[in-house]
Enzyme design. Structure first.
Site, PDB file in Angstrom:
ATOM      1  N   CYS A 124      65.976  28.770  42.968  1.00 58.26           N
ATOM      2  CA  CYS A 124      64.775  28.961  42.138  1.00 58.26           C
ATOM      3  C   CYS A 124      65.019  28.680  40.656  1.00 58.26           C
ATOM      4  CB  CYS A 124      64.170  30.341  42.346  1.00 58.26           C
ATOM      5  SG  CYS A 124      65.203  31.715  41.767  1.00 58.26           S
ATOM      6  N   HIS A 129      63.968  36.002  41.008  1.00 54.89           N
ATOM      7  CA  HIS A 129      63.262  34.809  41.476  1.00 54.89           C
ATOM      8  C   HIS A 129      62.337  34.305  40.370  1.00 54.89           C
ATOM      9  CE1 HIS A 129      61.886  31.968  44.433  1.00 54.89           C
ATOM     10  NE2 HIS A 129      60.630  32.250  44.153  1.00 54.89           N
ATOM     11  N   HIS A 171      57.909  26.702  43.369  1.00 55.23           N
ATOM     12  CA  HIS A 171      59.233  27.326  43.258  1.00 55.23           C
ATOM     13  C   HIS A 171      60.106  26.913  44.434  1.00 55.23           C
ATOM     14  CE1 HIS A 171      57.989  30.695  46.155  1.00 55.23           C
ATOM     15  NE2 HIS A 171      56.885  29.992  45.938  1.00 55.23           N
TER      16      HIS A 171
END
Length: 175
Positions: free
Chosen positions: A76, A128, A144
């Site tokens: 990510c 994340h 993402h």
């Protein structure tokens, strides 16, 4: 310093394109933004935000790879790092914690394409990140590199999904 040089070169190319009455603006050999000659929103920040959103879509489906920072595979933060560097010449942190600790804090209601969303997923704290593609009638849509079950690799998700809604930490802007 690299960012200043890049922005100056982008500005000069924008001016040249306007004088030459060209409708496609390009920083690389690949055209990326279609603009009307009388577009009132022709400024560098908007163009860079568009470039980030458009370039990131080119990598849909690229596989997830732990510590990956290339089109061969992304994690990510590697995806955010790569896109910002390639699309806008902006160096963001290579880690999600670093992304969380940098940029300008913005509210979710004010996010725009090119801003970054940070989530707490696998552990407490920032773990994340994703890039906002749009904030409109359908809600906030972001892209993402995910590593969850059948949803792996570079994907598009919505903040309307309960998984992301409940794990959202905050948003950052680099503009």
């Amino acid at each position: 310093m690299k960012r200043i040089i890049f922005l100056c070169l982008l500005f000069v190319s924008l001016l040249w394109a306007q004088e030459a009455e060209i409708n496609v603006i390009s920083v690389s050999a690949k055209p990326f933004v279609q603009v009307e000659e009388d577009d009132p929103e022709l400024d560098i920040e908007i163009l860079l935000r568009r470039r980030i959103a458009e370039l990131s879509r080119n990598y849909l489906g690229v596989p997830y790879k732990s510590a990956g920072v290339s089109p061969d595979g992304f994690d990510c933060s590697g995806f955010v790092y790569f896109i910002f560097r390639e699309a806008a010449g902006i160096e963001v942190s290579r880690s999600t914690v670093g992304i969380w600790n940098s940029g300008s804090k913005i509210t979710l209601a004010k996010v725009r394409p090119g801003d970054v969303l940070v989530f707490t997923t696998v552990r407490a704290g920032a773990s994340h990140a994703g890039i906002v593609l749009e904030n409109g009638p359908q809600g906030i849509i972001f892209i993402h590199a995910a590593s969850q079950g059948s949803k792996t690799g570079v994907i598009i998700s919505s903040m309307n999904e309960s998984y992301y809604k409940t794990r959202f930490m905050g948003a950052r802007s680099y503009f």
